[in-house]
Design an enzyme around this catalytic site. Structure first.
Site: not given
Lengths: 145, 145, 145, 145, 145, 145, 145, 145, 145, 145, 145, 145
Positions: K11-12, K19, K24, K75, K78, K99, K101, K108
């Site tokens: 997601p995102n 954005r 980012y 990836n 969330a 995995e 990220h 974080r």
């Protein structure tokens, strides 16, 4: 006879507007009092607007409300997170009580996430600054119909 | 004009010296007041020394300090561990605030480990008895230069 | 000279009997005062019966008790669960203190399970309503012999 | 004979002044050494000032202190929060030990809230930068009288 | 016909008086039995006084009480903190049950703070030694009227 | 050839006997060394007895043991509770390792309840003072048969 | 007269040797009884060796030990982790009590990490199988001298 | 051109009014849509009102909002408490977002106390039923001025 | 001049390849050193490859890196999970630091889930064995461009 | 020869049907025994149906089952949540064991969420009242084929 | 035939580059797709690169991978922290899964510290931005040899 | 008219039988469908058997069930532990819902111990593989009579 609502403000809210304006803006507690008075009048209601830094005095005022007001709006400030006494007072007086916070307490420190007030209040409004009080008046007016 | 510092003492500190002398010694709060006055004078500072058992009154006094004092020393006693209202008051007045405790709170019960005051204070001094107040005056004098 | 005991009542207990009688019954705090007076008299003791919604005032009253009373019974209400200041005050005055609650706090919300008072009190009585105060008087009389 | 105190500095304190001056200032550990020497002299005391990044070496030095020094001031840096070995060493040597931190550890990350040192130290001073060491010397001098 | 109450005593209470008299005093469980009998008689009640170290036997006795007694006083000792079976038994028999402890369990180890009994009992009395049983009889008598 | 076992002692154990004899007795680490030597000899084993205050040195010694000893007895002192490095070293060397403590760590502070050593050791002996080392030798001898 | 020690075995230990021999080995509880008898004899002691699956019966036996034995060795099995009643019994009888476990409980499930027994026992031995009982006899003999 | 706001409704809100009317009232989601349209018009705003039971679809719609709307009102239902994806989406689109709940989530089950939405929203309104949406429109209108 | 990177290896990594080859494979730390040297050369970088079992020595080496290297790759082994000192050292030297682990620490024991290193590192690579070091070199080379 | 299964019922289940019928219904434990007998017969199995309020007796019966039954169905009542002894007994006997509860324990108090039985049982059936026993018989019959 | 790997983005991640470029960067997901294609080609592998905001669609795609790809890079955004469904899907397909990220999730918010993916993945790469995907391709290529 | 029940299967259950047969057996979801159909027919019921990997789709199907089915059996797979949305959907539709799991979730990872479904379901059946669905049909049939 006009309905009357009690609007209670807890610790440190008396400093509003005169302290850290870059954080809390320049609106004073008296400005909020005036806008509340105006909004309440639209619903034919009067407001009794008070502030205290003492938990016990806020409890006393809640007790008084039972016989003289039809509803309560409370911004209990820091006592929101620590005062079971205020929670018990609200439960005791059996009036509709609405919780307001200027800032979004859910986006702040973890110890501000718990609200004893919220457990017994009708609902909660937070994060909208001074206008949150006006929204609370609308919600209370709607509830009292 | 001489700088003035506010020294606040929280709940039960009025009993100092006259109660449980085997634990807390025979120094009274007034003795501490006198030694603070003397030490502050060395730095050309005056002290305004107060005690209250009521959280709200301590908040009120912190608010007053903003316009009349240059710094604050606070031994908030038991409210250290429970009062977000005092923490918010300290954050609001934007004065340097130093936290003092007579005993070493970190060596006592677990519920005394948390200090809401410490989150917004300049620093903390604990475990040295009455002399801790004098050390705080030195630290404050040093900070105010 | 007759022994004198201080009976302290915390926040919201002033509402007893006049509010939510279906929950708390119709016994008022004054009724409890009267029955305490009567029961204490059986043991040749006098009672000084007070109520306050302010934590600091309860601390003040505990301090006073040291020189004027032989024991204390306290129903600290909501402050039971949050007030380290009251706990410290009780520890400071070195009098026998008995904790009373009208309801069975151990069968209520989890945040009512902790009692700072209990850590320094002689013992605790809860769940028996007004008669709990009388039982506390018996326990205190027995202890003071 | 002059009293001698051991001042121990833990991991990363050797970098003081030469690294991240915008955060920790430009005061070096040697500057602190010098100001400690001067302040100790006022009380007729000598200082033995050391730094190590190794937990075991700090333990060794504490053991040595027993027979050669009258008191210890320790800024254990990161080991403050993780070293039970240092805590046990302090408890074993039966000397007065004062804990110092340059920053206010209680206002930082949660894992810095716990101090194993504090459980066995006389007291703690934090948040006042280099002057905290001098305050510790005063406290130790006062204690040793 | 006289009302009858069951008084149950849990594990290790049989040792009372003959073991660690410096801690628990010299009152034996039989002494408590006698004083209970006497106090109950004042209210026209008989007592059935038992002790067992086995959880299951205490459950059995609670079941029996339903048809033969009007109320129960229970000092479940260590099972207070661990026995959901006793809690369920009390809930099942639908008799008024009062919880008693000789010591103030709330001032002891943390694992003694939880009481499964308290969740279903009428109320709790602790910290008053043997007289706590008598107070429980008064509370039960009052409740049964 | 005689079997050889490594006996490792962690931080502060070098102080044994000369410090706080009222707590830890007057037995020194050398006394323990001697009694271990004697007991090991009964099983035809030699002992290599060491002490260090440095975690890394204890890890180094464990590595060495692989090729020169048949088993290890370790009293890691405070590192027991904090050192994953020691735990990993023990797991790596694939020798039988027995954990010993002079005091009963399970009856002390909560942070002493966790033992990283125990997760990979054959077993644990604690609370018996110096004789615990001898018992460990017996257990190791029995295991090595 | 020969000293006598009570060796108590808790729930499921009766199955030893006949069940899951691949896990627990083929040693039976009776084998352990025999080796204990032999080892105790070396110290001039007799053993009273019992097993029960009922918590209350183990409590009863501990009570009996006070007047008939000089020390106790207990492998309370699963009750180790759940029985405050056993802990209280051990504290009450004021005899030296040693805790034994066949397996290394600290390397098993998290709920086996807590031992109520250990809080009041002299010490703990775990992970060595049947020989742990013999080691306990040595420790007890040593303690009783 | 009229400002446009997106009003998103999460899982199970499509059932509103037709299910459990004794709990949630008879107001349907379409009724809320209509009253929102009317209230928004007072501020010269249009509403785009949607509902989905799928977390990913709500994320998709938030992404779309960036280029077509000036603000968002979201009642994320159960996803409020579990969806970090929605929180990240809100943070990404950089529009003012207001969180609404029909019921007072702070007075319900503990797992409903956490709101991932609240961490990135402007503010939260809960407990006022359908009128909460209208209040959110006022707050958004006020914010967008 | 060629860029130089420091590659640090923490406790027990010296055993790699020679111990438990069935778990960790037969690659030795020296093999990793060689492959790192080769991969670094592709990016025109030199490697300084070290291993220590002592936390303090790793801290010392990090301090040295500031003036002699352009970046750091660290596999802190067990100290990853316990060393705030290493975390502070990394934060102090203001160099890019990359964290590597041979195994996937997130799929192991819970106490290996926390990494103090990760809080201040550029990023983390774990689970890929020796090749993870090479990947870290690529990431560092990319970051240093 | 017919297969035989043991059906064990724990504390308070003997009260079934005669107590709180509005909660638990009017079905008695004997009714369940009869319906189990009937259902088992359909699968050519016999049932041995028992109830005890004593944890140790339930452990004893599980031990007996090993040699006389082919499977076990157990409703351990409150011991489900507290008895590691029962869990160990089930693990020891190496028979298929099915856990049954009349009520849905997952929808009750939090302390009823943990089941030590479930960790070693084949599976769990809860919330279906008496018919849950019959379902367990079917599952056991299916498993034993 | 060329090996094929599936690269899944949660997601995102579709918003990447367009954005919050200050956070980012300006690299888009398509840029990453291209660089992955190029890097994979170096190892003779093809990439199937997808993105979805819906948890269930990601699960579906993982299922498909079993028969059409040799490995997976994921990836999960969330969903990494909340999706047991993705974890189960990865465990089911029995392919090597890596995995990735973009940011260092371990530095974080606390709720981003848990990764359900990591429990079943080969390894994890985080904090290196887009290049992390390329590193994952290298690790996967190395693993697949 | 025949009663109809909805049987919902959550994420990854579509892989049943074709993946990891050594763990989950060779029974496919279609096999379960067939045996459910057969068993339901014995009670005169029809089954509507579905599977989805998307949480929102499962919510949608639950909503549909209200008007077309008399009961629901749900194996929500991983969503069992994370989906408050499914829990709310079940609560909304006011149909009897039975929770089924193939494996004994109470004997697996801790994060599988929580079931949001169980809080609102009639009951739970887990650990019996495919036959658990049939048992659920019996339980539902019995409940619907």
């Amino acid at each position: 006879m006009a309905k009357s609502i009690l609007i209670l403000n807890g610790p440190n809210l008396n400093l509003l507007g005169s302290r850290q304006p870059e954080v809390y803006g320049t609106t004073t507690l008296d400005d909020i009092h005036q806008s509340c008075k105006k909004r309440a009048a639209e619903y034919g209601m009067e407001v009794d607007f008070r502030q205290s830094n003492t938990e016990g005095e806020l409890v006393d005022w809640l007790h008084e409300a039972k016989d003289s007001h039809q509803g309560v709006i409370i911004n209990a400030g820091a006592y929101t997170h620590t005062s079971i006494a205020l929670m018990d007072a609200i439960a005791s007086i059996e009036l509709p009580v609405i919780e307001v916070h200027l800032s979004n307490i859910h986006a702040r420190e973890e110890f501000r996430q718990n609200s004893y007030i919220a457990r017994v209040a009708l609902g909660q409004i937070c994060g909208f600054g001074a206008i949150g009080y006006e929204m609370a008046i609308e919600a209370l007016a709607s509830h009292l119909q």
